[in-house]
Design an enzyme around this catalytic site. Structure first.
Site, mmCIF file in Angstrom:
data_model
loop_
_atom_site.group_PDB
_atom_site.id
_atom_site.type_symbol
_atom_site.label_atom_id
_atom_site.label_comp_id
_atom_site.label_asym_id
_atom_site.label_seq_id
_atom_site.Cartn_x
_atom_site.Cartn_y
_atom_site.Cartn_z
ATOM 1 N N GLY A 117 -6.702 -10.517 -13.534
ATOM 2 C CA GLY A 117 -6.843 -11.913 -13.901
ATOM 3 C C GLY A 117 -6.493 -12.870 -12.785
ATOM 4 O O GLY A 117 -6.752 -14.078 -12.881
ATOM 5 N N VAL A 120 -6.549 -9.217 -6.516
ATOM 6 C CA VAL A 120 -6.216 -7.818 -6.277
ATOM 7 C C VAL A 120 -4.997 -7.733 -5.354
ATOM 8 O O VAL A 120 -4.877 -8.474 -4.384
ATOM 9 C CB VAL A 120 -7.417 -7.080 -5.647
ATOM 10 C CG1 VAL A 120 -7.014 -5.692 -5.178
ATOM 11 C CG2 VAL A 120 -8.569 -6.993 -6.649
ATOM 12 N N GLY A 121 -4.103 -6.812 -5.678
ATOM 13 C CA GLY A 121 -2.897 -6.630 -4.871
ATOM 14 C C GLY A 121 -1.639 -7.060 -5.573
ATOM 15 O O GLY A 121 -0.543 -6.625 -5.231
ATOM 16 N N THR A 224 0.714 -4.881 -15.491
ATOM 17 C CA THR A 224 0.623 -6.324 -15.272
ATOM 18 C C THR A 224 1.750 -6.905 -14.427
ATOM 19 O O THR A 224 1.737 -8.098 -14.119
ATOM 20 C CB THR A 224 0.570 -7.053 -16.622
ATOM 21 O OG1 THR A 224 1.614 -6.540 -17.475
ATOM 22 C CG2 THR A 224 -0.770 -6.834 -17.291
ATOM 23 N N GLY A 263 21.068 -9.950 -3.279
ATOM 24 C CA GLY A 263 20.533 -8.598 -3.211
ATOM 25 C C GLY A 263 19.372 -8.523 -2.240
ATOM 26 O O GLY A 263 19.344 -9.212 -1.235
ATOM 27 N N GLY A 266 17.446 -11.944 -1.592
ATOM 28 C CA GLY A 266 18.320 -12.884 -0.915
ATOM 29 C C GLY A 266 18.676 -12.464 0.492
ATOM 30 O O GLY A 266 18.651 -13.271 1.433
ATOM 31 N N GLY A 357 15.829 -12.623 -9.346
ATOM 32 C CA GLY A 357 15.088 -11.485 -9.853
ATOM 33 C C GLY A 357 13.736 -11.823 -10.430
ATOM 34 O O GLY A 357 13.193 -12.904 -10.196
ATOM 35 N N HIS A 539 13.957 16.066 19.313
ATOM 36 C CA HIS A 539 15.023 15.393 20.063
ATOM 37 C C HIS A 539 14.425 14.696 21.284
ATOM 38 O O HIS A 539 13.574 15.277 21.974
ATOM 39 C CB HIS A 539 16.068 16.417 20.532
ATOM 40 C CG HIS A 539 17.127 15.813 21.397
ATOM 41 N ND1 HIS A 539 18.154 15.050 20.879
ATOM 42 C CD2 HIS A 539 17.299 15.838 22.743
ATOM 43 C CE1 HIS A 539 18.926 14.647 21.878
ATOM 44 N NE2 HIS A 539 18.426 15.113 23.018
#
Length: 570
Positions: A117, A120-121, A224, A263, A266, A357, A539
């Site tokens: 709707g 895309v993405g 969604t 978190g 932020g 959030g 290495h």
């Protein structure tokens, strides 16, 4: 679909059973009894009898699923499903989760349609993890160029670094556009029908999209995603009080910005804004910054990412009211004590970013047509992502993945859930182990993690009666990190010494987000330390940070080691 930056503990009540919401928005699963799954059983060298048992179990699963579907259909009373279908699979939502499910469905031979709707993405590509990585790429380079001591250590002399704000914003927008086009073209190329319009569930195996378009499918996946969560009392104007959606456009770089939530979201934006010259103030509801991370990692990250930079913070407080700047007045933030709700302080800043959030985007999906009742907006599902109705009964042929179900609000988790669902509708039982899904915070340096934190692991050990051990290594001992003059960082592993099971791995340091996958794959595949410590790492590479962890772990001698047969060709 959303990125590895998601929910904040600050001021949000969107919680679900068995999960702890991190202050940035990440969601950390608590221990759960999910079966491990990864490669096909044949890959582990099981005998023919075991393979036959697997086929038998698969038949039992399909029979069980068929019984559940018929029982649920009769109890729901929502009408009979169509006898023939337009598609094998319809996916509502073309974010990262829906995209991953669509590609896997075509691989499995399913006729597939995906409904979108918006664009895309989804969130990740357009307003989340993709454009934010573009901004963080800029902040990383700015930070390095501005560090005169760091550049001199390489023998380099660099004149004063500057930036063009619009050029930076264009880089983020161009990246999002490119990835969005790539996703669209990848689905078109393999024959996925991309349908435009808002999608909703009309009834069993029936979907409406756009104005009057109705289509049917044997199975339906809801994917969604989510939208930014803004607590009550906060007025967002999109200019001076913004969400991450607005911030990623980088329409301005304020001199002083308050970030509500410390978190993933932020922290990453603090990295961007301070590199571009802003001063930052964190507002965190809990008593310490970065509460969702492993405590030891949080402590070191604060010492490196917060203390030396132009960042201050208020912890244990809510932003009860935020008023945008207007009429020549600054943004006003009223703080109250998180526990007592008593007034604490008032801040006047140039801008405020709300990083509290994300909330599930599930309104208007027609869930009432299949008797589904959301829980704080989330669609209830079982461990196989099958939707559960208001009576606790499985809804036939209806699944929900990603942010909308709230199990783990990460874009790659949504994709993994979608692939798991496709495996099931294709006839193969599959349960995703969410404790094997990694997460990352793309600060400079980066933070990554998978599995349990040390306190979570110890709590689990006490309940289930096993000992927990911890081993650590420093980036200062890694040749490649020292060659880059990036020795700041640690890696730690939490494990069971009695059997070598890896319970959790946490990394803070250069390219931590790339390093975590060896550990996450080991957890997903059930690989034990006594096996993986025999693996060879090139290495000098940063991968040797993990190698040192595995080799330093002390597993009890009675723990079994998998025998690997090698054929040597001379």
């Amino acid at each position: 679909m959303q990125s590895a930056m998601a929910l904040s503990f600050s001021q949000t009540s969107f919680t679900r059973p068995n999960h702890v919401l991190g202050s940035s928005g990440s969601v950390f699963s608590t221990p759960r009894s999910l079966r491990f799954c990864g490669l096909r059983r044949e890959a582990f060298g099981f005998s023919t009898s075991n393979q036959l048992a697997t086929r038998s179990n698969r038949i039992q699963f399909l029979s069980r699923k068929s019984f559940q579907v018929s029982a649920s259909a009769s109890s729901n009373g929502n009408g009979a499903p169509p006898k023939s279908f337009d598609y094998d699979l319809i996916i509502i939502g073309a974010g990262v989760g829906g995209h991953g499910a669509a590609l896997h469905a075509v691989e499995k031979g399913l006729k597939t349609a995906i409904i979108e709707g918006d664009v895309v993405g989804g969130t990740c590509v357009n307003r989340g993890c993709v454009p934010s990585k573009a901004l963080l790429a800029v902040s990383g380079r700015m930070r390095e160029l501005q560090n005169e001591h760091h550049m001199k250590s390489f023998g380099l002399q660099v004149s004063a670094a500057g930036y063009d704000r619009q050029g930076v914003a264009d880089h983020a927008n161009n990246l999002a556009t490119k990835i969005r086009n790539n996703l669209t073209n990848s689905m078109k190329a393999i024959g996925v029908d991309i349908l435009t319009g808002f999608g909703s569930v009309l009834g069993p195996q029936k979907v409406k999209y756009g104005k009057d378009n109705i289509i049917t499918a044997k199975d339906i996946i809801i994917a969604t995603g989510s939208v930014p969560f803004v607590p009550k009392g906060i007025e967002v104007d999109g200019k001076t009080v913004i969400t991450s959606d607005h911030a990623l456009k980088l329409e301005s770089v304020p001199e002083w910005i308050a970030i509500v939530g410390s978190g993933y979201i932020g922290l990453e934006f603090s990295d961007v804004y301070t590199a571009l010259g802003s001063e930052v103030t964190f507002i965190e509801a809990l008593d310490q910054l970065m509460p969702g991370f492993d405590p030891e990692i949080s402590k070191l990250a604060q010492r490196v990412l917060i203390n030396p930079r132009k960042i201050d913070y208020h912890t244990g407080v809510f932003a009860s009211k935020i008023t945008p700047a207007r009429d020549g007045k600054p943004v006003l933030i009223e703080l109250i004590d998180a526990k007592t709700k008593e007034p604490k302080d008032t801040l006047e800043v140039d801008a405020a970013l709300i990083a509290t959030g994300r909330a599930p985007f599930t309104n208007g999906l027609g869930l009432e047509n299949v008797n589904v009742v959301t829980q704080r907006g989330f669609i209830p599902v079982d461990e196989r992502m099958r939707v559960i109705d208001g009576k606790g009964t499985l809804v036939p042929n209806l699944y929900c993945i990603g942010d909308a179900n709230g199990k783990l609000m990460l874009a790659h988790a949504a994709s993994a859930q979608g692939i798991s669902v496709v495996e099931q509708v294709s006839g193969r039982d599959h349960v995703l182990n969410h404790l094997s899904i990694p997460a990352a915070c793309f600060t400079h340096p980066e933070i990554s993690m998978v599995g349990l934190t040390e306190p979570q692991a110890k709590e689990k050990g006490e309940k289930e009666g096993f000992k927990v051990s911890v081993v650590k290594t420093s980036f200062k001992a890694n040749t490649k990190a020292l060659a880059e003059n990036e020795g700041e960082g640690i890696a730690k592993m939490i494990y069971r010494p009695d059997n070598g099971e890896i319970l959790g791995v946490h990394i803070f340091g250069l390219h931590a987000a790339d390093l975590i996958h060896e550990a996450s794959n080991a957890i997903a595949l059930g690989t034990r330390i006594q096996d993986i410590k025999l693996a060879v790492h090139a290495h000098p590479t940063l991968s040797e940070v993990l190698d040192e962890l595995f080799k330093a772990a002390k597993v009890e001698s009675h723990a079994t080691t998998r025998t690997v047969s090698e054929k040597v060709v001379v």
